[in-house]
Design an enzyme around this catalytic site. Sequence first.
Site, PDB file in Angstrom:
ATOM      1  N   SER A  89      35.769  63.100  29.469  1.00 19.95           N
ATOM      2  CA  SER A  89      36.941  63.797  29.977  1.00 19.95           C
ATOM      3  C   SER A  89      38.171  62.989  29.562  1.00 19.95           C
ATOM      4  O   SER A  89      38.322  62.609  28.407  1.00 19.95           O
ATOM      5  CB  SER A  89      36.839  63.957  31.495  1.00 19.95           C
ATOM      6  OG  SER A  89      37.979  64.597  32.026  1.00 19.95           O
ATOM      7  N   TYR A 143      45.255  71.536  26.652  1.00 13.60           N
ATOM      8  CA  TYR A 143      44.390  70.356  26.670  1.00 13.60           C
ATOM      9  C   TYR A 143      43.979  69.998  28.092  1.00 13.60           C
ATOM     10  O   TYR A 143      42.793  69.805  28.388  1.00 13.60           O
ATOM     11  CB  TYR A 143      45.097  69.178  26.000  1.00 13.60           C
ATOM     12  CG  TYR A 143      44.295  67.894  26.081  1.00 13.60           C
ATOM     13  CD1 TYR A 143      43.174  67.722  25.291  1.00 13.60           C
ATOM     14  CD2 TYR A 143      44.660  66.879  26.958  1.00 13.60           C
ATOM     15  CE1 TYR A 143      42.420  66.552  25.363  1.00 13.60           C
ATOM     16  CE2 TYR A 143      43.912  65.710  27.037  1.00 13.60           C
ATOM     17  CZ  TYR A 143      42.798  65.550  26.239  1.00 13.60           C
ATOM     18  OH  TYR A 143      42.051  64.396  26.334  1.00 13.60           O
ATOM     19  N   LYS A 150      40.255  69.815  30.084  1.00 13.31           N
ATOM     20  CA  LYS A 150      39.720  68.601  30.697  1.00 13.31           C
ATOM     21  C   LYS A 150      39.559  68.760  32.210  1.00 13.31           C
ATOM     22  O   LYS A 150      38.619  68.208  32.793  1.00 13.31           O
ATOM     23  CB  LYS A 150      40.604  67.400  30.361  1.00 13.31           C
ATOM     24  CG  LYS A 150      40.538  66.995  28.884  1.00 13.31           C
ATOM     25  CD  LYS A 150      39.114  66.711  28.436  1.00 13.31           C
ATOM     26  CE  LYS A 150      39.044  66.215  26.994  1.00 13.31           C
ATOM     27  NZ  LYS A 150      37.655  65.960  26.557  1.00 13.31           N
TER      28      LYS A 150
END
Length: 276
Positions: A132, A146, A150
């Site tokens: 992660s 993004y 994550k």
Amino acid sequence: MTQTVLITGTSTGLGRAIAKLFRSRGWNVVATMRNPGAEQEFTELDNMLVTYLDVQDPESIEAAVRAALARFGRIDALVNNAGYGAYGPLEATSLDRIHRQFDVNVFGLLATTKALLPHFRANRSGTIVNISSMGGRVAFPLGTLYHGTKFAVEGISEALQYEVSDIGVRVKVVEPGTIRTDFGGRSFDFSNDPALSEYQPMVEAVSNAFGPMAGAAPEPEAVAETVHRAVTDGTGTLRYVAGADAEQLLKARADADDATFFAGVRAQFGLRPASE
């Protein structure tokens, strides 16, 4: 019996460092990448299988697992490392880039994990490490896509640990801070449209802030050590923070309410206070 780890995204950066470290610690390593024909160093090493795997290609995932089992007979750990970062104003980002961001970081991770679960279930043993980021618990400006992926990895991992613990499988999440890797190069995709003038002050401010952060980043070998510890420590620990900046940022997030933390991020990136 020598243990075997399968790692995605090993051609550069963190994935490559992880592959080298596990091999140096006596593991068999299945080093997967999208262009194995260009690999020279790994193909010459004992206990190392270099094979094609593109997390956006389910058939390549299944083929890589078959090749690994044919070579080593067993897989003991999976490291979902392959990643891609799409940054920039959402309005300036194409749907193709949006889909690619989630295909690589989320759907590819799920497909690779799903491909290994039958083997782990049959052995009643296995460890899954999902790479992660500190950006999986804290979001920065212009990182809508993004950070979205994550944050998804964090939720997937936290839920999956319950699902697979009774069949002997552990799930781990490694949360690095900034790393000196190619993520800032070909794995980083920044979208912008100068015609969208309203966003340009933020684009400039964020670009100016990211430069010094990347320049001070540690080498990937330090994070690889954290990944190795996650695989081998034998505990039920879910999250492993990797890097001083990640530790400081996540502690600050835990200690602050939303308004205080968001104001600090705005100040760090040179953005106007939300009230202005």
